[in-house]
Scaffold this motif. Sequence first.
Motif, PDB file in Angstrom:
ATOM      1  N   PHE A 130       0.803  -1.306   0.033  1.00  0.00           N
ATOM      2  CA  PHE A 130       0.000  -0.001  -0.056  1.00  0.00           C
ATOM      3  C   PHE A 130       0.802   1.221   0.106  1.00  0.00           C
ATOM      4  N   GLN A 131       2.225   1.114   0.225  1.00  0.00           N
ATOM      5  CA  GLN A 131       2.804   2.137   0.228  1.00  0.00           C
ATOM      6  C   GLN A 131       4.474   2.114  -0.416  1.00  0.00           C
ATOM      7  N   ASN A 132       4.829   2.406  -1.515  1.00  0.00           N
ATOM      8  CA  ASN A 132       5.639   1.898  -2.268  1.00  0.00           C
ATOM      9  C   ASN A 132       7.247   2.492  -1.959  1.00  0.00           C
ATOM     10  N   GLU A 133       7.138   3.559  -1.023  1.00  0.00           N
ATOM     11  CA  GLU A 133       8.248   4.161  -0.728  1.00  0.00           C
ATOM     12  C   GLU A 133       8.806   3.558   0.681  1.00  0.00           C
ATOM     13  N   LYS A 134       7.974   2.368   0.982  1.00  0.00           N
ATOM     14  CA  LYS A 134       8.510   1.669   2.454  1.00  0.00           C
ATOM     15  C   LYS A 134       8.687   0.362   2.146  1.00  0.00           C
ATOM     16  N   ALA A 135       9.406  -0.424   2.971  1.00  0.00           N
ATOM     17  CA  ALA A 135       9.566  -1.957   2.976  1.00  0.00           C
ATOM     18  C   ALA A 135       9.963  -2.373   4.147  1.00  0.00           C
ATOM     19  N   ASP A 136      10.126  -3.853   4.238  1.00  0.00           N
ATOM     20  CA  ASP A 136      10.564  -4.512   5.209  1.00  0.00           C
ATOM     21  C   ASP A 136      11.789  -5.282   4.550  1.00  0.00           C
ATOM     22  N   ILE A 137      12.882  -5.363   5.668  1.00  0.00           N
ATOM     23  CA  ILE A 137      13.951  -6.152   5.313  1.00  0.00           C
ATOM     24  C   ILE A 137      13.906  -7.828   5.977  1.00  0.00           C
ATOM     25  N   VAL A 138      14.087  -8.487   5.050  1.00  0.00           N
ATOM     26  CA  VAL A 138      13.747 -10.122   5.423  1.00  0.00           C
ATOM     27  C   VAL A 138      15.048 -10.937   5.465  1.00  0.00           C
ATOM     28  N   TRP A 139      16.071 -10.496   4.837  1.00  0.00           N
ATOM     29  CA  TRP A 139      17.321 -11.111   4.589  1.00  0.00           C
ATOM     30  C   TRP A 139      18.504 -10.294   4.399  1.00  0.00           C
ATOM     31  N   LYS A 140      19.750 -10.906   5.084  1.00  0.00           N
ATOM     32  CA  LYS A 140      20.777 -10.182   4.907  1.00  0.00           C
ATOM     33  C   LYS A 140      21.783 -11.043   4.415  1.00  0.00           C
ATOM     34  N   TYR A 141      22.609 -10.795   3.408  1.00  0.00           N
ATOM     35  CA  TYR A 141      23.466 -11.704   2.390  1.00  0.00           C
ATOM     36  C   TYR A 141      24.802 -11.486   3.248  1.00  0.00           C
ATOM     37  N   SER A 142      25.606 -12.755   3.264  1.00  0.00           N
ATOM     38  CA  SER A 142      27.051 -12.731   3.726  1.00  0.00           C
ATOM     39  C   SER A 142      28.049 -12.309   2.802  1.00  0.00           C
ATOM     40  N   GLY A 143      29.332 -12.302   3.082  1.00  0.00           N
ATOM     41  CA  GLY A 143      30.330 -11.926   2.026  1.00  0.00           C
ATOM     42  C   GLY A 143      30.516 -12.725   0.979  1.00  0.00           C
ATOM     43  N   PRO A 144      30.446 -14.153   1.227  1.00  0.00           N
ATOM     44  CA  PRO A 144      30.537 -15.048   0.144  1.00  0.00           C
ATOM     45  C   PRO A 144      29.378 -15.124  -0.737  1.00  0.00           C
ATOM     46  N   GLN A 145      28.204 -14.933   0.073  1.00  0.00           N
ATOM     47  CA  GLN A 145      26.839 -14.865  -0.836  1.00  0.00           C
ATOM     48  C   GLN A 145      26.832 -13.679  -1.876  1.00  0.00           C
ATOM     49  N   VAL A 146      27.591 -12.388  -1.425  1.00  0.00           N
ATOM     50  CA  VAL A 146      27.432 -11.463  -2.142  1.00  0.00           C
ATOM     51  C   VAL A 146      28.457 -11.427  -3.360  1.00  0.00           C
ATOM     52  N   ASN A 147      29.798 -12.137  -2.934  1.00  0.00           N
ATOM     53  CA  ASN A 147      30.547 -12.208  -3.965  1.00  0.00           C
ATOM     54  C   ASN A 147      29.975 -13.419  -5.185  1.00  0.00           C
ATOM     55  N   TRP A 148      29.079 -14.536  -4.854  1.00  0.00           N
ATOM     56  CA  TRP A 148      28.656 -15.220  -5.751  1.00  0.00           C
ATOM     57  C   TRP A 148      27.492 -14.483  -6.480  1.00  0.00           C
ATOM     58  N   LEU A 149      26.798 -13.633  -5.986  1.00  0.00           N
ATOM     59  CA  LEU A 149      25.675 -12.604  -6.638  1.00  0.00           C
ATOM     60  C   LEU A 149      26.172 -11.940  -7.684  1.00  0.00           C
ATOM     61  N   GLN A 150      27.571 -11.424  -7.377  1.00  0.00           N
ATOM     62  CA  GLN A 150      28.333 -10.477  -8.432  1.00  0.00           C
ATOM     63  C   GLN A 150      28.821 -11.387  -9.508  1.00  0.00           C
ATOM     64  N   ARG A 151      29.221 -12.521  -9.278  1.00  0.00           N
ATOM     65  CA  ARG A 151      29.871 -13.423 -10.259  1.00  0.00           C
ATOM     66  C   ARG A 151      28.699 -13.588 -11.186  1.00  0.00           C
ATOM     67  N   LYS A 152      27.495 -14.083 -10.671  1.00  0.00           N
ATOM     68  CA  LYS A 152      26.518 -14.598 -11.505  1.00  0.00           C
ATOM     69  C   LYS A 152      25.471 -13.509 -12.266  1.00  0.00           C
ATOM     70  N   GLY A 153      25.725 -12.128 -11.885  1.00  0.00           N
ATOM     71  CA  GLY A 153      25.413 -11.168 -12.662  1.00  0.00           C
ATOM     72  C   GLY A 153      24.066 -10.547 -12.143  1.00  0.00           C
ATOM     73  N   PHE A 154      23.606 -10.773 -10.616  1.00  0.00           N
ATOM     74  CA  PHE A 154      22.655 -10.439 -10.032  1.00  0.00           C
ATOM     75  C   PHE A 154      22.803  -9.013  -9.418  1.00  0.00           C
ATOM     76  N   LEU A 155      24.054  -8.709  -9.297  1.00  0.00           N
ATOM     77  CA  LEU A 155      24.535  -7.200  -8.551  1.00  0.00           C
ATOM     78  C   LEU A 155      25.096  -6.659  -9.666  1.00  0.00           C
ATOM     79  N   LYS A 156      24.740  -5.349  -9.971  1.00  0.00           N
ATOM     80  CA  LYS A 156      25.516  -4.718 -10.812  1.00  0.00           C
ATOM     81  C   LYS A 156      26.858  -4.242 -10.530  1.00  0.00           C
ATOM     82  N   SER A 157      27.360  -3.968  -9.297  1.00  0.00           N
ATOM     83  CA  SER A 157      28.584  -3.743  -8.751  1.00  0.00           C
ATOM     84  C   SER A 157      29.069  -4.635  -7.651  1.00  0.00           C
TER      85      SER A 157
END
Length: 78
Positions: free
Chosen positions: A51-78
């Motif tokens: 009902f309000q697009n400017e707000k959100a809930d955080i449901v998960w935090k990625y760890s360092g190795p998970q972020v590296n994997w997301l970058q290698r697979k192209g899910f993250l831009k930088s």
Amino acid sequence: MLGTVESLLGANKIRVRCMDGVVRLARIPGKIKKRIWLMEGDVVIVVPWSFQNEKADIVWKYSGPQVNWLQRKGFLKS
């Protein structure tokens, strides 16, 4: 939706830049408030409010190795 923590605003409020380019005010729900520790630059999963697009809930935090994997697979831009 993936997002990057821009700034910590205090209490359980956090400013998150989402992958669609929108900066949202996110909150950590009470269920996981004591379990995760967030810092600027962390990659998180946010769920925008229906009902309000400017707000959100955080449901998960990625760890360092998970972020590296997301970058290698192209899910993250930088």
